[in-house]
Write an enzyme that holds these catalytic residues in place. Sequence first.
Site, short mmCIF file in Angstrom:
data_model
loop_
_atom_site.label_atom_id
_atom_site.label_comp_id
_atom_site.label_asym_id
_atom_site.label_seq_id
_atom_site.Cartn_x
_atom_site.Cartn_y
_atom_site.Cartn_z
N SER A 89 16.16 -63.49 -88.06
CA SER A 89 16.30 -64.90 -87.70
C SER A 89 17.74 -65.34 -88.01
CB SER A 89 15.25 -65.72 -88.47
OG SER A 89 15.17 -67.03 -88.02
N ASP A 96 7.33 -64.15 -80.05
CA ASP A 96 8.26 -65.04 -80.75
C ASP A 96 8.88 -65.99 -79.74
OD1 ASP A 96 10.32 -66.24 -82.16
OD2 ASP A 96 11.13 -64.37 -82.98
N HIS A 138 7.32 -65.70 -84.36
CA HIS A 138 8.54 -65.48 -85.13
C HIS A 138 8.24 -64.92 -86.53
CE1 HIS A 138 12.79 -65.97 -85.91
NE2 HIS A 138 12.58 -66.75 -86.94
#
Lengths: 397, 397
Positions: free
Chosen positions: B147, B339, B372
């Site tokens: 991320s 995601d 995610h």
Amino acid sequence: MVVTPQFMEFSEPLALQSGASIRAYTLAYETYGTLNADKSNAVLICHALNASHHVAGTYAGQDRSEGWWDTMIGPGKPVDTDRFFVIGVNNLGSCFGSTGPMHVNPDTGRIYGMDFPVVTVEDWVNAQARLLDALGIGTLAAVMGGSLGGMQALSWTLQYPRRVRHAVVVASAPNLNAENIAFNEVARRAIVTDPDFHGGHFYEHGTVPKRGLRIARMIGHITYLSDDVMNEKFGRNLRAPTLPASPDSPLAQGAGPVRGGPAPDLRDYLYSTQDVEFQIESYLRHQGDKFAEYFDANTYLLITRALDYFDPARPHGGNLTVALAPATAGFLLVSFTTDWRFSPRRSREIVKALLDNRRDVAYAEIDAPQGHDAFLLEDPRYLDVVRSYFNTTVAAA
Amino acid sequence: MVVTPQFMEFSEPLALQSGASIRAYTLAYETYGTLNADKSNAVLICHALNASHHVAGTYAGQDRSEGWWDTMIGPGKPVDTDRFFVIGVNNLGSCFGSTGPMHVNPDTGRIYGMDFPVVTVEDWVNAQARLLDALGIGTLAAVMGGSLGGMQALSWTLQYPRRVRHAVVVASAPNLNAENIAFNEVARRAIVTDPDFHGGHFYEHGTVPKRGLRIARMIGHITYLSDDVMNEKFGRNLRAPTLPASPDSPLAQGAGPVRGGPAPDLRDYLYSTQDVEFQIESYLRHQGDKFAEYFDANTYLLITRALDYFDPARPHGGNLTVALAPATAGFLLVSFTTDWRFSPRRSREIVKALLDNRRDVAYAEIDAPQGHDAFLLEDPRYLDVVRSYFNTTVAAA
């Protein structure tokens, strides 16, 4: 088309799904076109979250329509008011003229506020049916709505199957999924935890929980738009500064845009956590600010909860086919490919359950880029599908 | 693996991308494994929004690890600390031990609060490079993150190409898109408009803007999960009531669940806009409450802004291929199919730009249902890809 809002008062109590009831109430509504002699051309339009009975046309003195579905309804439009008698109605608990949380509870003499009873899609349909009774309309040529309005249209076919010949259900779903409920819940928490909410009795405190309403609306707007259209409209574009730069800002040092300077996208970042940097931020703040000026916080809670609760398959163990068995109407369903709030998959669930029951169903999946918002926009393919359905199928019956 | 947090103090000012600088600062960090004689086995782990330097292992007295990537890092794990010397570092501006907004600004003697300078991914990388200098490490065997951490790993290969042999970029993106920025902005507005925020100087007022932090975290959680996993985990399940029903509640009238009564999903609705009705609401409120207890509001603003600002292609007119030309590292990119915050499409943009530059790139797109969040979870296919990359490619060089 010049139109006038009207008000119908009901003095018989309305029993609600929750077990509570409303003793007396008013519904705001508008009509467009003329009811024919055998009262067979009435079309009821059901509204979604923040809309109202003002569906189409202009009020006296207005240059252009503020009706939320003016692209759809009017003379010569897909729902042609030269042919159909169209009714728009503001739902119970809303904040545009029908009885809602901002009105006085006749039982207590106090403004309802949070004490306004929870209303459901089914309750709204019952209230709308009473309005039709009062207007002398037995059977609707069609009931139509988008999003939450589509849920009401669907519910009409289950609650009053013999009073609906056709149902047009646009960008809707048989219920909310977990993600939908989650977004509603965040919006509600933002409102309820705003200190200006005062437990829902903010009217008495002379406050409005604008902070919460702004957040709620910003969240809503994100979910109304598709990822793609957001990237296309806003992308990572920076906002052109509209205020003079402060002396110690990089803008004042010639690094950024001034009048006649480089395009906004080429300016330096402001390096600020609070100033508006990107256009998308500016757009969302603006939408939030506007909304907080006119929308009622308790109405927002009520309407999002009505969305959460709608689930006609629930009493049938989740079996939508069984749930939709009572419906006898003809159906047009429309969905939009990029709608991630009420995705085409959800419309297809309704189509499938209706087909299981051997009902007449037309289904159009429009390849539109705008996301959920597409149902309010002017897309010729979408409008033509509705036009065709009304001109042929609805008008023929 | 028992670990201990360490602190490194830096007395040389750090020039920031914004033009500001930090005069002196401390970085909290941890190390796992042993640095080899030629200092060639160091792996730097960069953290995402709400994580810290505590990546793996247990603190003395703990039964189980609270390290945020303990599935990934440790003896015999994909990043094997029997072989690699792994460094976790808390970023500048965070709230877990490194200098941040809750500390005193040495220039003013006042707690920084909102005056803490805006820090960027590039600034963090510069600060991390100084930590490596202090540890005597010239070149990293690998830099790795998921991320926002993946953005730092990518930035390392551009800012210090000769100090990075490999970069592992998981569930990341070359920049945020409009929707990502939009969610960040709503979260920031919720915090900033919380009356307890006091313009970012809430420390002096003895308050914490918990309302805003809760909303921010709830929004975050929605975007971390996939639609599918939310439906599977929570769906429309109702929460079993945990409190005694009030006498006038339907629950008290035998209509709903009591101990030994019907399953929660069969109970009646509560018909309430504020009570927790659905399990997803309960989950989100709980996550929000927990977060508001430990996370710093100013840090949230800073870190979401660092996300917004990251865009290495920006100085190159948006051309990512040109932007990534300086990178000489070998790359492993990993993305997860569901995601929607940092979709596989965004990882593929990085892969494409690296291939344009004829760089060594491995790319794994893991078909994981969790959205995610998958980057933090134990998925054997995902862990095996990383293990394989470290055992063969990273260890071989």
